[in-house]
Design a protein around this motif. Structure first.
Motif, PDB file in Angstrom:
ATOM      1  N   MET A 268      -3.027  -0.890   8.627  1.00  0.00           N
ATOM      2  CA  MET A 268      -4.881  -0.779   8.305  1.00  0.00           C
ATOM      3  C   MET A 268      -5.786  -1.515   8.699  1.00  0.00           C
ATOM      4  O   MET A 268      -6.748  -1.280   8.325  1.00  0.00           O
ATOM      5  CB  MET A 268      -4.895   0.561   7.394  1.00  0.00           C
ATOM      6  N   SER A 269      -5.115  -2.385   8.694  1.00  0.00           N
ATOM      7  CA  SER A 269      -5.754  -3.574   8.522  1.00  0.00           C
ATOM      8  C   SER A 269      -6.695  -3.292   9.967  1.00  0.00           C
ATOM      9  O   SER A 269      -5.697  -3.025  11.311  1.00  0.00           O
ATOM     10  CB  SER A 269      -5.419  -5.247   8.439  1.00  0.00           C
ATOM     11  N   GLY A 270      -8.130  -4.122  10.585  1.00  0.00           N
ATOM     12  CA  GLY A 270      -8.717  -3.549  12.011  1.00  0.00           C
ATOM     13  C   GLY A 270      -8.150  -4.917  12.302  1.00  0.00           C
ATOM     14  O   GLY A 270      -7.027  -6.130  12.503  1.00  0.00           O
ATOM     15  N   ALA A 271      -8.151  -5.269  13.856  1.00  0.00           N
ATOM     16  CA  ALA A 271      -8.291  -6.110  15.188  1.00  0.00           C
ATOM     17  C   ALA A 271      -7.726  -7.412  14.187  1.00  0.00           C
ATOM     18  O   ALA A 271      -7.233  -7.931  14.860  1.00  0.00           O
ATOM     19  CB  ALA A 271      -7.844  -5.836  16.643  1.00  0.00           C
TER      20      ALA A 271
ATOM     21  N   GLY B   9     -16.794  -0.448  13.404  1.00  0.00           N
ATOM     22  CA  GLY B   9     -15.896   0.537  12.796  1.00  0.00           C
ATOM     23  C   GLY B   9     -16.616   0.091  11.717  1.00  0.00           C
ATOM     24  O   GLY B   9     -17.207   0.388  10.570  1.00  0.00           O
ATOM     25  N   LEU B  10     -15.876  -1.012  10.836  1.00  0.00           N
ATOM     26  CA  LEU B  10     -17.066  -1.709   9.987  1.00  0.00           C
ATOM     27  C   LEU B  10     -18.231  -1.718   9.998  1.00  0.00           C
ATOM     28  O   LEU B  10     -18.540  -1.387   8.699  1.00  0.00           O
ATOM     29  CB  LEU B  10     -16.470  -3.238   9.942  1.00  0.00           C
TER      30      LEU B  10
ATOM     31  N   SER C 170       6.028 -10.096   1.227  1.00  0.00           N
ATOM     32  CA  SER C 170       6.443 -11.570   1.539  1.00  0.00           C
ATOM     33  C   SER C 170       4.893 -12.083   1.913  1.00  0.00           C
ATOM     34  O   SER C 170       5.276 -13.183   1.360  1.00  0.00           O
ATOM     35  CB  SER C 170       7.691 -11.729   2.518  1.00  0.00           C
ATOM     36  N   VAL C 171       3.889 -11.798   2.106  1.00  0.00           N
ATOM     37  CA  VAL C 171       2.978 -12.325   2.059  1.00  0.00           C
ATOM     38  C   VAL C 171       2.550 -13.137   0.879  1.00  0.00           C
ATOM     39  O   VAL C 171       2.778 -12.617  -0.087  1.00  0.00           O
ATOM     40  CB  VAL C 171       1.647 -12.495   2.756  1.00  0.00           C
ATOM     41  N   ARG C 172       1.453 -14.347   1.254  1.00  0.00           N
ATOM     42  CA  ARG C 172       1.174 -14.944  -0.514  1.00  0.00           C
ATOM     43  C   ARG C 172      -0.301 -14.007  -0.730  1.00  0.00           C
ATOM     44  O   ARG C 172       0.425 -13.825  -1.780  1.00  0.00           O
ATOM     45  CB  ARG C 172       0.791 -16.184  -0.293  1.00  0.00           C
ATOM     46  N   SER C 173      -0.869 -13.303   0.431  1.00  0.00           N
ATOM     47  CA  SER C 173      -1.822 -13.273  -0.576  1.00  0.00           C
ATOM     48  C   SER C 173      -2.403 -12.063   1.119  1.00  0.00           C
ATOM     49  O   SER C 173      -2.466 -12.173   2.035  1.00  0.00           O
ATOM     50  CB  SER C 173      -2.796 -14.103  -0.694  1.00  0.00           C
ATOM     51  N   VAL C 174      -2.431 -10.521   1.069  1.00  0.00           N
ATOM     52  CA  VAL C 174      -3.216  -9.435   2.092  1.00  0.00           C
ATOM     53  C   VAL C 174      -5.157  -9.562   1.915  1.00  0.00           C
ATOM     54  O   VAL C 174      -5.460 -10.198   1.471  1.00  0.00           O
ATOM     55  CB  VAL C 174      -3.241  -8.107   1.524  1.00  0.00           C
ATOM     56  N   PRO C 175      -5.460 -10.323   3.611  1.00  0.00           N
ATOM     57  CA  PRO C 175      -6.619 -10.324   3.718  1.00  0.00           C
ATOM     58  C   PRO C 175      -7.338  -9.331   3.604  1.00  0.00           C
ATOM     59  O   PRO C 175      -7.303  -8.612   4.449  1.00  0.00           O
ATOM     60  CB  PRO C 175      -6.520 -11.346   5.193  1.00  0.00           C
ATOM     61  N   ILE C 176      -8.870  -9.188   2.749  1.00  0.00           N
ATOM     62  CA  ILE C 176      -9.101  -8.338   2.080  1.00  0.00           C
ATOM     63  C   ILE C 176     -10.294  -8.376   1.503  1.00  0.00           C
ATOM     64  O   ILE C 176      -9.986  -9.164   1.375  1.00  0.00           O
ATOM     65  CB  ILE C 176      -8.258  -7.244   0.901  1.00  0.00           C
ATOM     66  N   ARG C 177     -11.060  -8.182   2.150  1.00  0.00           N
ATOM     67  CA  ARG C 177     -12.553  -7.625   1.817  1.00  0.00           C
ATOM     68  C   ARG C 177     -13.108  -6.631   1.368  1.00  0.00           C
ATOM     69  O   ARG C 177     -12.507  -5.469   1.872  1.00  0.00           O
ATOM     70  CB  ARG C 177     -13.293  -8.927   2.910  1.00  0.00           C
ATOM     71  N   LEU C 178     -13.618  -6.585   0.406  1.00  0.00           N
ATOM     72  CA  LEU C 178     -14.696  -5.581  -0.571  1.00  0.00           C
ATOM     73  C   LEU C 178     -16.764  -5.970  -0.106  1.00  0.00           C
ATOM     74  O   LEU C 178     -16.625  -6.678  -0.400  1.00  0.00           O
ATOM     75  CB  LEU C 178     -14.537  -5.575  -1.680  1.00  0.00           C
TER      76      LEU C 178
ATOM     77  N   ASN D 143     -10.986  -3.938   5.878  1.00  0.00           N
ATOM     78  CA  ASN D 143     -11.742  -4.444   5.861  1.00  0.00           C
ATOM     79  C   ASN D 143     -12.384  -2.856   4.415  1.00  0.00           C
ATOM     80  O   ASN D 143     -11.637  -1.521   5.012  1.00  0.00           O
ATOM     81  CB  ASN D 143     -12.942  -4.081   6.772  1.00  0.00           C
ATOM     82  N   ILE D 144     -12.670  -2.889   3.093  1.00  0.00           N
ATOM     83  CA  ILE D 144     -12.510  -2.148   2.493  1.00  0.00           C
ATOM     84  C   ILE D 144     -14.649  -2.045   2.063  1.00  0.00           C
ATOM     85  O   ILE D 144     -14.827  -2.679   1.580  1.00  0.00           O
ATOM     86  CB  ILE D 144     -11.966  -1.676   0.864  1.00  0.00           C
TER      87      ILE D 144
END
Length: 347
Positions: A330-333, A111-112, A252-260, A338-339
């Motif tokens: 909405m995160s991947g498996a 999908g990415l 409550s997480v420290r950071s959301v795992p996100i990539r642009l 991944n945006i």
């Protein structure tokens, strides 16, 4: 496509019940993309049926190219190759390119790869001025020999893909909690079960284990102080006893795992706390205006509209979407949001 505005939601406005959270996760899981896979004509064995060297497949978004090879191989053996060619095939030598000749990253989810190609097409001069992505097959070229090992780094096998997948899960786990205890605390059978869920495209098998490491959509308690994300190595308020009710929540997480992912540009990754310093939810609009201010101007009176759009799991994501909710639903498996950034705006 929605325009970016100064909309601010309370943390509970994007929270959802367990049933609706499961619904969104299942929608992501069941997403597919159309692929047209053509064998490189220069590499077709003698006596091959050259009128049928293309194979069309509706591939799961959460799957990987190496996991599609067994199905493609069966088609080639049954329809395209003769018996001798089928016997001599070595699938460990197979690799993929885009129609334009770009080597495909086999360790990326399908999908990415599709979304990245969609936004890349939007940046070309001949692209339409409409930002809405079109569901057309992504044309791939399958090579049967001479893999460019210097660029692939590792052979694109299912086992190498599994190791890359597990590595992504652990990295996402560290970004969320500051450690990988949730992932390393899983039994080997559970970790293998997650991968088997991907291979067999079994939602229940995958989420039976993934639910142990993925945040819920539970909002923070109103009395909780704002979480200031100054370091990945500081103890979050949710680790204290009074924060126990929402310790596994996405806020409550420290950071959301996100990539642009920029068209023909670098992949951007930075800390993305679920809450801003004033305690309000961090939104997609906040993230994009911080890292890409020229494309996504900060919401303000008289601010110009955005010059780009954010594509997530095949849909144009609304700017008011809260990062905590995106990370939980909405995160991947592999645990990552991944945006892909496409150029242009919807008329």
């Amino acid at each position: 496509m929605s325009t970016f505005g100064g909309i601010r939601h309370s943390p509970s406005s994007f929270s959802s019940s367990p049933a609706s959270t499961t619904l969104f996760r299942r929608l992501v899981w069941e997403g597919t993309v159309p692929l047209e896979i053509r064998v490189d004509s220069k590499e077709l064995p003698a006596n091959s049926n050259r009128g049928l060297e293309c194979y069309f497949i509706q591939a799961p978004r959460v799957s990987y190219l190496p996991l599609l090879i067994p199905e493609i191989k069966r088609f080639l053996q049954e329809v395209v190759f003769d018996d001798e060619a089928a016997r001599l095939m070595k699938e460990e030598d197979w690799w993929f390119e885009s129609e334009e000749g770009h080597l495909l990253k086999w360790h990326w989810p399908v999908g990415l790869i599709y979304d990245n190609h969609t936004t890349l097409a939007s940046s070309r001069p001949a692209a339409s001025t409409s930002a809405r992505p079109q569901a057309v097959p992504l044309r791939l070229v399958l090579h049967l020999a001479s893999p460019p090992t210097d660029k692939l780094l590792l052979a694109p096998s299912a086992e190498a893909c599994k190791q890359a997948f597990m590595g992504q899960l652990k990295e996402a786990d560290f970004l969320r909690w500051g450690n990988t205890k949730r992932m390393t605390g899983l039994r080997k059978a559970e970790q293998d079960g997650m991968w088997e869920g991907i291979k067999e495209h079994n939602f229940d098998d995958y989420w039976r284990v993934a639910s142990k490491v993925t945040p819920t959509t539970m909002p923070p308690r109103p009395s909780s102080p704002p979480i200031v994300q100054s370091s990945l190595h500081t103890r979050p308020p949710s680790a204290d006893p009074q924060g126990a009710p929402d310790k596994d929540g996405g806020y409550s997480v420290r950071s959301v795992p996100i990539r642009l992912y920029l068209p023909e540009g670098p992949v951007m990754q930075d800390l993305a706390p679920p809450l801003l310093e004033d305690g309000t939810p961090n939104t997609l609009a906040d993230l994009l205006s911080l890292h890409l201010p020229l494309l996504f101007p900060a919401p303000s009176p008289g601010a110009p509209p955005p010059l780009a759009y954010a594509l997530l799991q095949g849909v144009i994501a609304p700017p008011e979407a809260e990062l905590a909710w995106l990370g939980a639903c909405m995160s991947g498996a592999d645990g990552w949001v991944n945006i892909c950034i496409g150029l242009g705006r919807e008329r």
